[in-house]
Design an enzyme around this catalytic site. Structure first.
Site, PDB file in Angstrom:
ATOM      1  N   THR A  53     -16.246   7.300  -9.376  1.00  0.00           N
ATOM      2  CA  THR A  53     -15.158   6.394  -9.028  1.00  0.00           C
ATOM      3  C   THR A  53     -15.734   5.123  -8.418  1.00  0.00           C
ATOM      4  O   THR A  53     -16.914   5.058  -8.073  1.00  0.00           O
ATOM      5  CB  THR A  53     -14.189   7.056  -8.041  1.00  0.00           C
ATOM      6  OG1 THR A  53     -14.907   7.365  -6.826  1.00  0.00           O
ATOM      7  CG2 THR A  53     -13.618   8.339  -8.612  1.00  0.00           C
ATOM      8  N   GLU A  91     -10.431  10.187 -12.781  1.00  0.00           N
ATOM      9  CA  GLU A  91     -10.181  11.629 -12.661  1.00  0.00           C
ATOM     10  C   GLU A  91      -9.293  12.186 -13.774  1.00  0.00           C
ATOM     11  O   GLU A  91      -9.136  13.403 -13.897  1.00  0.00           O
ATOM     12  CB  GLU A  91      -9.506  11.923 -11.311  1.00  0.00           C
ATOM     13  CG  GLU A  91     -10.386  11.695 -10.105  1.00  0.00           C
ATOM     14  CD  GLU A  91     -10.278  10.295  -9.527  1.00  0.00           C
ATOM     15  OE1 GLU A  91     -10.517  10.133  -8.319  1.00  0.00           O
ATOM     16  OE2 GLU A  91      -9.960   9.348 -10.300  1.00  0.00           O
ATOM     17  N   LYS A 146       3.990  -3.644   4.775  1.00  0.00           N
ATOM     18  CA  LYS A 146       5.091  -3.278   5.651  1.00  0.00           C
ATOM     19  C   LYS A 146       5.366  -4.440   6.594  1.00  0.00           C
ATOM     20  O   LYS A 146       4.591  -4.726   7.517  1.00  0.00           O
ATOM     21  CB  LYS A 146       4.786  -2.013   6.450  1.00  0.00           C
ATOM     22  CG  LYS A 146       6.039  -1.422   7.100  1.00  0.00           C
ATOM     23  CD  LYS A 146       5.850   0.027   7.497  1.00  0.00           C
ATOM     24  CE  LYS A 146       7.178   0.677   7.864  1.00  0.00           C
ATOM     25  NZ  LYS A 146       7.028   2.104   8.199  1.00  0.00           N
ATOM     26  N   TRP A 193       9.350  -2.278   3.403  1.00  0.00           N
ATOM     27  CA  TRP A 193       8.235  -2.306   2.466  1.00  0.00           C
ATOM     28  C   TRP A 193       8.385  -3.435   1.451  1.00  0.00           C
ATOM     29  O   TRP A 193       9.470  -3.692   0.938  1.00  0.00           O
ATOM     30  CB  TRP A 193       8.130  -0.987   1.710  1.00  0.00           C
ATOM     31  CG  TRP A 193       7.716   0.183   2.566  1.00  0.00           C
ATOM     32  CD1 TRP A 193       8.486   1.244   2.940  1.00  0.00           C
ATOM     33  CD2 TRP A 193       6.435   0.411   3.141  1.00  0.00           C
ATOM     34  NE1 TRP A 193       7.766   2.106   3.714  1.00  0.00           N
ATOM     35  CE2 TRP A 193       6.485   1.621   3.855  1.00  0.00           C
ATOM     36  CE3 TRP A 193       5.221  -0.297   3.129  1.00  0.00           C
ATOM     37  CZ2 TRP A 193       5.409   2.152   4.541  1.00  0.00           C
ATOM     38  CZ3 TRP A 193       4.143   0.222   3.812  1.00  0.00           C
ATOM     39  CH2 TRP A 193       4.235   1.433   4.511  1.00  0.00           C
TER      40      TRP A 193
END
Length: 547
Positions: A196, A339, A449, A454
Protein backbone atom coordinates in the site's frame (compact mmCIF):
# COMPACT_ATOMS: atom_id res chain seq x y z
CA UNK A 1 -19.56 -39.56 -2.46
CA UNK A 2 -22.24 -38.88 0.15
CA UNK A 3 -21.52 -37.31 3.50
CA UNK A 4 -23.55 -36.17 6.44
CA UNK A 5 -24.49 -32.48 6.72
CA UNK A 6 -26.84 -32.26 9.66
CA UNK A 7 -30.20 -33.80 8.89
CA UNK A 8 -29.55 -33.87 5.13
CA UNK A 9 -26.94 -35.56 2.99
CA UNK A 10 -24.56 -33.48 0.89
CA UNK A 11 -22.84 -34.72 -2.23
CA UNK A 12 -19.51 -33.74 -3.75
CA UNK A 13 -19.40 -32.98 -7.46
CA UNK A 14 -17.29 -35.13 -9.75
CA UNK A 15 -15.18 -32.38 -11.31
CA UNK A 16 -11.44 -32.19 -11.83
CA UNK A 17 -9.72 -30.28 -9.01
CA UNK A 18 -7.38 -28.40 -11.37
CA UNK A 19 -5.99 -25.33 -9.62
CA UNK A 20 -6.65 -21.82 -10.86
CA UNK A 21 -3.20 -20.47 -11.77
CA UNK A 22 -1.48 -17.80 -13.82
CA UNK A 23 0.28 -20.66 -15.64
CA UNK A 24 -3.02 -21.23 -17.47
CA UNK A 25 -3.11 -17.59 -18.60
CA UNK A 26 0.43 -17.94 -20.02
CA UNK A 27 -0.26 -21.11 -21.96
CA UNK A 28 -3.68 -19.97 -23.15
CA UNK A 29 -2.07 -16.90 -24.70
CA UNK A 30 0.64 -19.05 -26.27
CA UNK A 31 -1.75 -21.63 -27.76
CA UNK A 32 -4.72 -19.55 -28.81
CA UNK A 33 -3.43 -16.03 -29.42
CA UNK A 34 0.15 -16.50 -30.62
CA UNK A 35 -0.38 -13.90 -33.36
CA UNK A 36 -1.53 -11.11 -31.04
CA UNK A 37 0.90 -8.29 -30.24
CA UNK A 38 2.50 -6.55 -27.30
CA UNK A 39 3.69 -3.10 -28.32
CA UNK A 40 5.81 -0.83 -26.13
CA UNK A 41 5.93 2.92 -26.83
CA UNK A 42 4.91 2.31 -30.44
CA UNK A 43 8.30 0.86 -31.37
CA UNK A 44 9.03 -2.45 -29.64
CA UNK A 45 6.56 -4.95 -31.13
CA UNK A 46 6.43 -8.66 -30.30
CA UNK A 47 3.79 -11.36 -30.78
CA UNK A 48 2.43 -13.32 -27.85
CA UNK A 49 4.32 -16.35 -29.21
CA UNK A 50 7.59 -14.42 -29.02
CA UNK A 51 6.80 -13.08 -25.56
CA UNK A 52 6.01 -16.51 -24.14
CA UNK A 53 9.13 -17.97 -25.76
CA UNK A 54 11.14 -15.39 -23.81
CA UNK A 55 9.08 -16.25 -20.69
CA UNK A 56 10.22 -19.86 -21.16
CA UNK A 57 13.84 -18.71 -21.32
CA UNK A 58 13.34 -16.56 -18.24
CA UNK A 59 11.89 -19.53 -16.36
CA UNK A 60 15.17 -21.40 -16.87
CA UNK A 61 17.17 -18.23 -16.22
CA UNK A 62 15.62 -17.97 -12.77
CA UNK A 63 16.86 -21.49 -12.09
CA UNK A 64 20.35 -20.47 -13.24
CA UNK A 65 20.24 -17.73 -10.58
CA UNK A 66 19.14 -20.30 -7.98
CA UNK A 67 15.98 -18.33 -7.18
CA UNK A 68 14.03 -20.64 -4.86
CA UNK A 69 10.34 -21.44 -5.19
CA UNK A 70 8.35 -18.96 -3.10
CA UNK A 71 11.05 -16.29 -3.28
CA UNK A 72 9.94 -12.72 -3.64
CA UNK A 73 11.39 -11.15 -6.78
CA UNK A 74 11.09 -7.38 -7.15
CA UNK A 75 10.47 -5.43 -10.32
CA UNK A 76 11.38 -1.76 -10.52
CA UNK A 77 10.21 -0.95 -14.00
CA UNK A 78 7.83 0.96 -16.24
CA UNK A 79 5.04 -0.49 -18.38
CA UNK A 80 7.05 -2.34 -21.00
CA UNK A 81 7.27 -5.74 -22.64
CA UNK A 82 10.12 -7.06 -20.50
CA UNK A 83 8.16 -6.16 -17.37
CA UNK A 84 5.23 -8.14 -18.80
CA UNK A 85 7.54 -11.15 -19.25
CA UNK A 86 8.31 -10.98 -15.53
CA UNK A 87 4.57 -10.72 -14.79
CA UNK A 88 4.20 -14.13 -16.41
CA UNK A 89 7.42 -16.02 -15.67
CA UNK A 90 7.66 -15.34 -11.94
CA UNK A 91 4.24 -16.64 -10.82
CA UNK A 92 4.21 -19.37 -13.51
CA UNK A 93 7.36 -20.80 -11.89
CA UNK A 94 5.97 -20.48 -8.35
CA UNK A 95 7.97 -17.39 -7.45
CA UNK A 96 6.27 -14.24 -6.18
CA UNK A 97 6.10 -11.12 -8.35
CA UNK A 98 6.76 -8.07 -6.17
CA UNK A 99 6.03 -4.90 -8.13
CA UNK A 100 7.75 -1.94 -6.47
CA UNK A 101 6.54 1.64 -6.83
CA UNK A 102 9.24 3.47 -8.81
CA UNK A 103 8.28 6.83 -7.23
CA UNK A 104 8.91 5.88 -3.62
CA UNK A 105 11.25 7.75 -1.33
CA UNK A 106 14.49 5.95 -0.51
CA UNK A 107 13.22 5.31 3.02
CA UNK A 108 10.05 3.54 1.88
CA UNK A 109 11.85 1.77 -0.95
CA UNK A 110 14.43 0.27 1.37
CA UNK A 111 11.79 -0.66 3.92
CA UNK A 112 9.62 -2.47 1.35
CA UNK A 113 12.43 -4.45 -0.31
CA UNK A 114 13.83 -5.47 3.07
CA UNK A 115 10.43 -6.30 4.54
CA UNK A 116 9.60 -8.46 1.51
CA UNK A 117 13.07 -10.07 1.73
CA UNK A 118 13.40 -9.82 -2.04
CA UNK A 119 15.92 -12.24 -3.50
CA UNK A 120 16.43 -10.55 -6.88
CA UNK A 121 15.56 -7.10 -8.23
CA UNK A 122 14.82 -6.56 -11.94
CA UNK A 123 15.21 -2.89 -12.82
CA UNK A 124 14.87 -0.76 -15.97
CA UNK A 125 18.23 0.65 -16.99
CA UNK A 126 16.95 4.23 -16.86
CA UNK A 127 15.70 3.62 -13.30
CA UNK A 128 18.89 2.02 -11.96
CA UNK A 129 20.26 5.39 -10.66
CA UNK A 130 17.08 5.73 -8.57
CA UNK A 131 17.54 2.49 -6.67
CA UNK A 132 21.24 1.58 -6.84
CA UNK A 133 22.30 4.06 -4.09
CA UNK A 134 20.16 1.96 -1.72
CA UNK A 135 21.60 -1.39 -2.85
CA UNK A 136 23.96 -1.83 0.12
CA UNK A 137 21.06 -1.16 2.50
CA UNK A 138 19.16 -4.07 0.93
CA UNK A 139 21.49 -6.90 1.98
CA UNK A 140 19.20 -9.82 1.09
CA UNK A 141 19.14 -8.94 -2.62
CA UNK A 142 21.61 -11.31 -4.34
CA UNK A 143 21.23 -10.15 -7.94
CA UNK A 144 20.32 -6.92 -9.71
CA UNK A 145 19.15 -7.69 -13.25
CA UNK A 146 19.06 -4.68 -15.59
CA UNK A 147 16.30 -4.52 -18.22
CA UNK A 148 17.47 -2.84 -21.45
CA UNK A 149 15.05 -0.01 -22.25
CA UNK A 150 16.83 2.01 -24.95
CA UNK A 151 18.52 4.31 -22.47
CA UNK A 152 22.27 4.65 -22.03
CA UNK A 153 22.46 5.33 -18.31
CA UNK A 154 25.80 4.08 -16.94
CA UNK A 155 25.82 0.71 -15.22
CA UNK A 156 28.12 0.38 -12.18
CA UNK A 157 30.82 -2.27 -12.34
CA UNK A 158 29.54 -4.68 -9.71
CA UNK A 159 29.38 -8.50 -9.82
CA UNK A 160 25.81 -8.41 -8.51
CA UNK A 161 24.58 -6.66 -11.68
CA UNK A 162 23.48 -8.78 -14.63
CA UNK A 163 22.00 -7.98 -18.03
CA UNK A 164 18.46 -9.29 -18.60
CA UNK A 165 18.80 -10.16 -22.28
CA UNK A 166 22.17 -11.84 -21.69
CA UNK A 167 20.57 -13.94 -18.96
CA UNK A 168 17.86 -15.06 -21.36
CA UNK A 169 20.41 -15.90 -24.07
CA UNK A 170 22.28 -18.14 -21.60
CA UNK A 171 19.12 -20.04 -20.73
CA UNK A 172 17.49 -22.78 -22.77
CA UNK A 173 13.70 -22.36 -23.03
CA UNK A 174 11.67 -24.33 -20.51
CA UNK A 175 10.13 -27.07 -22.67
CA UNK A 176 7.46 -28.40 -20.36
CA UNK A 177 3.97 -27.27 -19.46
CA UNK A 178 3.74 -24.57 -16.81
CA UNK A 179 0.19 -25.66 -16.15
CA UNK A 180 1.10 -29.32 -15.66
CA UNK A 181 3.72 -28.22 -13.13
CA UNK A 182 0.84 -26.78 -11.11
CA UNK A 183 -1.47 -29.79 -11.55
CA UNK A 184 -1.03 -30.97 -7.97
CA UNK A 185 -0.18 -27.58 -6.48
CA UNK A 186 -2.32 -25.44 -4.23
CA UNK A 187 -4.02 -22.62 -6.11
CA UNK A 188 -3.63 -20.53 -2.96
CA UNK A 189 0.12 -20.27 -3.52
CA UNK A 190 1.26 -16.66 -3.46
CA UNK A 191 1.55 -15.11 -6.93
CA UNK A 192 2.11 -11.41 -6.33
CA UNK A 193 3.00 -8.91 -3.64
CA UNK A 194 2.05 -5.24 -3.67
CA UNK A 195 2.49 -2.71 -0.88
CA UNK A 196 0.00 0.00 0.00
CA UNK A 197 1.03 3.61 -0.40
CA UNK A 198 1.94 4.07 3.25
CA UNK A 199 0.40 7.54 3.50
CA UNK A 200 -0.64 6.95 7.13
CA UNK A 201 2.26 4.81 8.35
CA UNK A 202 4.49 2.02 7.13
CA UNK A 203 3.41 0.50 3.78
CA UNK A 204 1.59 -2.80 4.20
CA UNK A 205 2.10 -5.81 1.95
CA UNK A 206 -0.88 -7.37 0.19
CA UNK A 207 -0.09 -10.93 -0.91
CA UNK A 208 -2.16 -12.11 -3.86
CA UNK A 209 -2.70 -15.79 -4.62
CA UNK A 210 -2.98 -17.55 -7.97
CA UNK A 211 -6.63 -18.22 -7.22
CA UNK A 212 -7.43 -14.62 -6.33
CA UNK A 213 -5.60 -13.30 -9.39
CA UNK A 214 -7.35 -15.64 -11.82
CA UNK A 215 -10.78 -14.90 -10.35
CA UNK A 216 -10.09 -11.15 -10.45
CA UNK A 217 -8.96 -11.62 -14.05
CA UNK A 218 -12.25 -13.31 -14.93
CA UNK A 219 -14.03 -10.38 -13.29
CA UNK A 220 -12.41 -7.98 -15.79
CA UNK A 221 -13.79 -10.14 -18.61
CA UNK A 222 -17.39 -9.92 -17.36
CA UNK A 223 -19.71 -8.53 -20.03
CA UNK A 224 -21.40 -5.28 -19.04
CA UNK A 225 -18.47 -4.27 -16.82
CA UNK A 226 -15.01 -3.89 -18.40
CA UNK A 227 -15.80 -6.85 -20.65
CA UNK A 228 -12.35 -7.43 -22.14
CA UNK A 229 -12.52 -9.48 -25.33
CA UNK A 230 -10.31 -10.85 -28.09
CA UNK A 231 -11.11 -7.90 -30.35
CA UNK A 232 -9.78 -5.30 -27.88
CA UNK A 233 -6.50 -3.44 -27.83
CA UNK A 234 -5.82 -2.70 -24.15
CA UNK A 235 -3.57 0.10 -22.92
CA UNK A 236 -2.76 0.11 -19.20
CA UNK A 237 -1.61 3.68 -18.58
CA UNK A 238 -1.93 2.96 -14.87
CA UNK A 239 1.55 1.78 -13.77
CA UNK A 240 2.28 -1.93 -13.56
CA UNK A 241 3.32 -1.38 -9.94
CA UNK A 242 -0.14 -0.01 -9.06
CA UNK A 243 -1.91 -3.19 -7.90
CA UNK A 244 -0.95 -5.20 -11.00
CA UNK A 245 -2.07 -2.36 -13.30
CA UNK A 246 -5.66 -2.99 -12.15
CA UNK A 247 -5.45 -6.54 -13.56
CA UNK A 248 -5.48 -5.28 -17.16
CA UNK A 249 -2.33 -7.16 -18.33
CA UNK A 250 -3.59 -10.52 -17.07
CA UNK A 251 -7.11 -9.81 -18.31
CA UNK A 252 -5.90 -8.87 -21.79
CA UNK A 253 -3.80 -12.04 -22.05
CA UNK A 254 -6.65 -14.27 -20.91
CA UNK A 255 -9.07 -12.65 -23.35
CA UNK A 256 -6.58 -12.66 -26.22
CA UNK A 257 -6.60 -8.87 -26.57
CA UNK A 258 -3.51 -7.10 -27.87
CA UNK A 259 -1.57 -4.96 -25.39
CA UNK A 260 -0.19 -1.48 -25.93
CA UNK A 261 2.24 -0.36 -23.24
CA UNK A 262 3.30 3.30 -22.94
CA UNK A 263 6.86 2.67 -21.73
CA UNK A 264 8.45 5.25 -19.47
CA UNK A 265 6.72 8.38 -20.79
CA UNK A 266 3.43 9.78 -19.51
CA UNK A 267 3.58 12.79 -21.82
CA UNK A 268 0.01 13.57 -22.98
CA UNK A 269 0.98 13.80 -26.66
CA UNK A 270 2.81 10.46 -26.45
CA UNK A 271 -0.19 8.76 -24.83
CA UNK A 272 -2.69 10.16 -27.31
CA UNK A 273 -0.51 9.30 -30.30
CA UNK A 274 -0.26 5.72 -29.04
CA UNK A 275 -4.00 5.47 -28.54
CA UNK A 276 -4.58 6.75 -32.06
CA UNK A 277 -1.86 4.75 -33.86
CA UNK A 278 -2.56 1.43 -32.10
CA UNK A 279 -6.36 1.83 -32.28
CA UNK A 280 -6.65 1.36 -28.51
CA UNK A 281 -10.16 0.33 -27.46
CA UNK A 282 -9.71 0.04 -23.66
CA UNK A 283 -7.45 2.17 -21.47
CA UNK A 284 -7.14 2.78 -17.74
CA UNK A 285 -5.59 5.69 -15.86
CA UNK A 286 -5.98 7.83 -12.75
CA UNK A 287 -8.00 11.08 -13.08
CA UNK A 288 -4.92 13.31 -13.06
CA UNK A 289 -3.66 11.59 -16.22
CA UNK A 290 -7.05 11.78 -17.95
CA UNK A 291 -7.22 15.47 -17.05
CA UNK A 292 -3.77 16.12 -18.58
CA UNK A 293 -4.99 14.84 -21.97
CA UNK A 294 -8.05 17.11 -22.18
CA UNK A 295 -6.45 20.11 -23.95
CA UNK A 296 -5.27 17.85 -26.81
CA UNK A 297 -8.23 15.49 -27.18
CA UNK A 298 -9.47 17.17 -30.33
CA UNK A 299 -6.15 16.65 -32.12
CA UNK A 300 -6.33 12.86 -32.24
CA UNK A 301 -8.58 10.16 -33.68
CA UNK A 302 -9.81 8.08 -30.75
CA UNK A 303 -12.71 6.52 -32.64
CA UNK A 304 -11.54 2.99 -31.76
CA UNK A 305 -12.09 3.69 -28.06
CA UNK A 306 -15.01 1.91 -26.41
CA UNK A 307 -14.09 1.99 -22.70
CA UNK A 308 -12.04 4.43 -20.61
CA UNK A 309 -11.50 3.38 -17.01
CA UNK A 310 -10.76 5.81 -14.19
CA UNK A 311 -9.74 4.90 -10.67
CA UNK A 312 -7.37 5.61 -7.82
CA UNK A 313 -9.48 8.59 -6.76
CA UNK A 314 -12.88 9.98 -7.62
CA UNK A 315 -13.39 10.97 -11.26
CA UNK A 316 -15.03 14.42 -11.37
CA UNK A 317 -18.31 14.17 -13.35
CA UNK A 318 -17.23 17.17 -15.40
CA UNK A 319 -14.08 15.32 -16.53
CA UNK A 320 -16.05 12.23 -17.51
CA UNK A 321 -18.57 14.30 -19.45
CA UNK A 322 -15.77 16.20 -21.21
CA UNK A 323 -14.54 12.88 -22.60
CA UNK A 324 -18.04 11.83 -23.56
CA UNK A 325 -18.49 15.05 -25.51
CA UNK A 326 -15.08 14.79 -27.22
CA UNK A 327 -14.89 11.04 -27.92
CA UNK A 328 -18.38 9.68 -27.36
CA UNK A 329 -17.03 7.61 -24.47
CA UNK A 330 -17.22 8.83 -20.85
CA UNK A 331 -14.60 7.91 -18.29
CA UNK A 332 -16.13 5.01 -16.39
CA UNK A 333 -15.75 5.13 -12.65
CA UNK A 334 -14.27 2.21 -10.80
CA UNK A 335 -13.61 1.62 -7.14
CA UNK A 336 -11.00 -0.56 -5.56
CA UNK A 337 -7.94 -0.79 -3.35
CA UNK A 338 -4.63 -2.60 -3.34
CA UNK A 339 -6.32 -4.97 -0.88
CA UNK A 340 -9.06 -5.72 -3.45
CA UNK A 341 -6.63 -6.77 -6.22
CA UNK A 342 -7.72 -3.90 -6.89
CA UNK A 343 -11.08 -3.69 -8.72
CA UNK A 344 -14.19 -4.05 -6.56
CA UNK A 345 -16.84 -2.07 -8.46
CA UNK A 346 -17.39 -0.72 -11.97
CA UNK A 347 -19.67 2.17 -12.86
CA UNK A 348 -21.78 3.06 -15.88
CA UNK A 349 -25.45 2.94 -16.78
CA UNK A 350 -27.51 -0.26 -17.06
CA UNK A 351 -30.73 -1.17 -18.83
CA UNK A 352 -32.91 0.35 -16.11
CA UNK A 353 -31.46 3.76 -16.95
CA UNK A 354 -32.39 3.81 -20.64
CA UNK A 355 -35.47 5.90 -20.01
CA UNK A 356 -33.75 8.23 -17.56
CA UNK A 357 -33.19 11.88 -18.33
CA UNK A 358 -29.75 13.07 -19.39
CA UNK A 359 -29.25 14.65 -15.97
CA UNK A 360 -30.19 11.41 -14.23
CA UNK A 361 -27.79 9.41 -16.41
CA UNK A 362 -24.96 11.82 -15.64
CA UNK A 363 -25.64 11.23 -11.94
CA UNK A 364 -25.50 7.46 -12.45
CA UNK A 365 -22.21 7.71 -14.33
CA UNK A 366 -20.82 9.76 -11.44
CA UNK A 367 -21.25 6.80 -9.06
CA UNK A 368 -18.48 4.29 -8.45
CA UNK A 369 -20.85 1.59 -9.69
CA UNK A 370 -21.94 -1.92 -8.86
CA UNK A 371 -19.70 -4.57 -7.30
CA UNK A 372 -18.15 -7.14 -9.61
CA UNK A 373 -19.51 -10.69 -9.45
CA UNK A 374 -18.32 -12.51 -6.31
CA UNK A 375 -17.61 -9.21 -4.49
CA UNK A 376 -19.86 -8.25 -1.58
CA UNK A 377 -20.15 -4.73 -0.14
CA UNK A 378 -21.93 -3.25 2.85
CA UNK A 379 -21.98 0.01 4.76
CA UNK A 380 -22.00 0.24 8.55
CA UNK A 381 -22.33 2.96 11.13
CA UNK A 382 -18.82 4.15 11.94
CA UNK A 383 -19.44 4.32 15.67
CA UNK A 384 -21.71 1.31 16.32
CA UNK A 385 -20.83 -1.06 13.46
CA UNK A 386 -24.55 -1.47 12.77
CA UNK A 387 -25.42 -2.37 9.16
CA UNK A 388 -27.11 0.52 7.33
CA UNK A 389 -29.84 0.33 4.69
CA UNK A 390 -29.22 0.31 0.94
CA UNK A 391 -31.40 3.31 0.27
CA UNK A 392 -28.94 5.67 -1.40
CA UNK A 393 -29.13 8.05 1.58
CA UNK A 394 -27.58 6.36 4.61
CA UNK A 395 -23.85 7.06 4.84
CA UNK A 396 -21.51 4.59 6.48
CA UNK A 397 -18.09 3.03 6.26
CA UNK A 398 -17.74 0.82 3.20
CA UNK A 399 -16.71 -2.76 3.96
CA UNK A 400 -15.96 -5.44 1.37
CA UNK A 401 -15.47 -9.19 1.15
CA UNK A 402 -14.78 -11.63 -1.65
CA UNK A 403 -12.33 -14.17 -3.09
CA UNK A 404 -9.90 -11.48 -4.29
CA UNK A 405 -10.09 -9.36 -1.13
CA UNK A 406 -7.19 -9.55 1.34
CA UNK A 407 -7.71 -11.31 4.65
CA UNK A 408 -4.60 -9.85 6.28
CA UNK A 409 -1.23 -8.26 5.55
CA UNK A 410 2.10 -9.89 4.74
CA UNK A 411 4.31 -10.52 7.77
CA UNK A 412 2.16 -8.35 9.97
CA UNK A 413 0.17 -9.16 13.08
CA UNK A 414 -3.49 -8.56 13.80
CA UNK A 415 -4.77 -5.42 12.14
CA UNK A 416 -7.90 -3.39 12.82
CA UNK A 417 -8.40 -3.11 9.06
CA UNK A 418 -10.53 -6.26 9.30
CA UNK A 419 -13.76 -6.93 11.14
CA UNK A 420 -14.34 -9.86 13.45
CA UNK A 421 -16.35 -11.59 10.70
CA UNK A 422 -13.58 -11.12 8.13
CA UNK A 423 -14.69 -8.08 6.10
CA UNK A 424 -12.14 -5.46 5.00
CA UNK A 425 -12.65 -2.00 6.49
CA UNK A 426 -11.92 0.33 3.58
CA UNK A 427 -11.85 3.68 5.35
CA UNK A 428 -14.24 5.04 2.70
CA UNK A 429 -17.60 6.59 3.52
CA UNK A 430 -20.26 5.64 1.02
CA UNK A 431 -23.91 5.13 0.21
CA UNK A 432 -25.40 2.08 -1.52
CA UNK A 433 -28.71 2.37 -3.32
CA UNK A 434 -31.40 -0.21 -4.05
CA UNK A 435 -29.69 -1.14 -7.36
CA UNK A 436 -26.45 -1.80 -5.52
CA UNK A 437 -24.73 1.33 -6.81
CA UNK A 438 -21.88 2.44 -4.63
CA UNK A 439 -21.29 6.19 -4.25
CA UNK A 440 -18.28 7.38 -2.30
CA UNK A 441 -18.92 10.33 -0.03
CA UNK A 442 -15.36 10.77 1.20
CA UNK A 443 -12.47 9.12 2.92
CA UNK A 444 -13.14 9.10 6.67
CA UNK A 445 -9.84 10.92 7.20
CA UNK A 446 -10.69 13.54 4.52
CA UNK A 447 -14.04 14.69 5.93
CA UNK A 448 -14.03 18.27 7.18
CA UNK A 449 -15.85 18.94 10.44
CA UNK A 450 -16.79 22.61 10.61
CA UNK A 451 -18.86 23.91 13.48
CA UNK A 452 -19.97 20.38 14.35
CA UNK A 453 -21.20 19.65 10.79
CA UNK A 454 -19.53 17.54 8.12
CA UNK A 455 -18.33 18.84 4.74
CA UNK A 456 -17.47 16.35 2.01
CA UNK A 457 -14.17 17.23 0.34
CA UNK A 458 -15.11 14.95 -2.60
CA UNK A 459 -18.35 16.82 -3.34
CA UNK A 460 -16.67 20.19 -2.96
CA UNK A 461 -13.89 19.11 -5.31
CA UNK A 462 -16.43 17.93 -7.88
CA UNK A 463 -18.18 21.31 -7.79
CA UNK A 464 -14.92 23.21 -8.31
CA UNK A 465 -13.74 20.76 -11.01
CA UNK A 466 -16.93 21.42 -12.97
CA UNK A 467 -15.48 24.80 -13.99
CA UNK A 468 -14.03 24.28 -17.49
CA UNK A 469 -10.78 26.10 -16.67
CA UNK A 470 -9.95 23.95 -13.62
CA UNK A 471 -7.37 21.27 -14.42
CA UNK A 472 -6.88 19.88 -10.89
CA UNK A 473 -8.32 20.53 -7.46
CA UNK A 474 -7.86 19.23 -3.94
CA UNK A 475 -9.79 20.30 -0.84
CA UNK A 476 -8.44 19.80 2.66
CA UNK A 477 -9.32 20.88 6.19
CA UNK A 478 -7.37 23.72 7.77
CA UNK A 479 -7.51 24.16 11.55
CA UNK A 480 -9.74 27.05 12.61
CA UNK A 481 -9.99 28.50 16.14
CA UNK A 482 -13.72 29.17 15.85
CA UNK A 483 -15.09 26.35 13.65
CA UNK A 484 -12.47 23.65 14.44
CA UNK A 485 -11.86 23.10 10.72
CA UNK A 486 -12.59 25.02 7.51
CA UNK A 487 -12.16 23.91 3.88
CA UNK A 488 -9.31 25.22 1.75
CA UNK A 489 -9.13 24.50 -1.98
CA UNK A 490 -5.89 24.08 -3.92
CA UNK A 491 -6.47 24.64 -7.64
CA UNK A 492 -4.46 24.25 -10.84
CA UNK A 493 -5.92 26.22 -13.75
CA UNK A 494 -5.59 25.18 -17.38
CA UNK A 495 -2.93 26.92 -19.44
CA UNK A 496 -3.94 30.43 -20.40
CA UNK A 497 -6.63 30.83 -17.76
CA UNK A 498 -6.57 33.82 -15.44
CA UNK A 499 -9.70 33.17 -13.37
CA UNK A 500 -9.73 34.56 -9.84
CA UNK A 501 -10.78 32.95 -6.59
CA UNK A 502 -13.86 35.18 -6.52
CA UNK A 503 -14.95 33.88 -9.95
CA UNK A 504 -14.58 30.26 -8.85
CA UNK A 505 -16.58 30.94 -5.69
CA UNK A 506 -19.37 32.48 -7.78
CA UNK A 507 -19.33 29.37 -9.98
CA UNK A 508 -19.82 26.92 -7.12
CA UNK A 509 -22.14 29.00 -4.93
CA UNK A 510 -25.33 27.54 -6.51
CA UNK A 511 -23.97 23.99 -6.12
CA UNK A 512 -23.14 23.72 -2.41
CA UNK A 513 -24.35 25.02 0.92
CA UNK A 514 -23.07 28.50 1.72
CA UNK A 515 -21.15 27.31 4.77
CA UNK A 516 -19.33 24.76 2.55
CA UNK A 517 -17.66 27.51 0.52
CA UNK A 518 -13.85 27.38 0.96
CA UNK A 519 -12.32 30.02 3.18
CA UNK A 520 -9.41 30.21 0.79
CA UNK A 521 -8.58 29.14 -2.79
CA UNK A 522 -4.86 28.70 -3.36
CA UNK A 523 -3.67 28.60 -6.97
CA UNK A 524 -0.74 26.31 -7.77
CA UNK A 525 1.14 25.29 -10.91
CA UNK A 526 0.81 21.62 -9.91
CA UNK A 527 -0.51 19.57 -7.02
CA UNK A 528 1.65 17.08 -5.10
CA UNK A 529 1.10 13.45 -6.07
CA UNK A 530 1.61 10.11 -4.40
CA UNK A 531 3.72 7.42 -6.05
CA UNK A 532 0.65 6.09 -7.87
CA UNK A 533 -0.38 9.45 -9.31
CA UNK A 534 -3.09 10.28 -6.79
CA UNK A 535 -3.35 13.70 -5.23
CA UNK A 536 -1.29 13.77 -2.03
CA UNK A 537 -3.54 15.47 0.49
CA UNK A 538 -1.11 14.62 3.28
CA UNK A 539 1.48 16.89 1.63
CA UNK A 540 -1.07 19.70 1.36
CA UNK A 541 -2.10 19.25 5.00
CA UNK A 542 1.53 19.48 6.06
CA UNK A 543 2.08 22.67 4.08
CA UNK A 544 -1.14 24.15 5.51
CA UNK A 545 -0.08 23.21 9.05
CA UNK A 546 3.37 24.75 8.61
CA UNK A 547 1.97 27.80 6.85
Amino acid sequence: MLRSAGAADAMDGLMQPRPLTIAHIVERAERLYAHKCVTTAGADRHTYAEVVHRVRRLATGLDLLDVPVGARVATFACNNRRHLELYLALPATKRVLHTVNIRLSSEHLEYIVNHAEDDVVFVDRRLLPRIWPSADRMPRVRHWVVLPDGSDHPIPADPRILDYDELLMRADPFAGSFEDAFASADENLASGLCYTSGTTGRPKGVLYSHRSTVLHCLGTLAAGLIGLSESDVVMPIVPFFHANAWGLPYGALMAGASLTLPGHSADPVHLLQLMEAERVSVAGAVPTVWSSLVPRLGNHDLSATRFLLGGGSAVPPSLSETYRAATGVPITHSWGMTEVSPVGAIGGTRTQHRGATEEEQVAVRAAQGQPLPLVNVRIVDVETGRALPRDGHAVGELQVSGPWVASGYFRRGADDSFTDDGWLRTGDLATIDADGYLRLVDRIKDLIKSGGEWISSVELEAAIASHPDVAEVAVIARPDPRWTERPVAYVVLRDGSDHTAEELLRHITPMVAKWWLPDDIVFMTSLPKTGTGKLSKSSLRESARIG
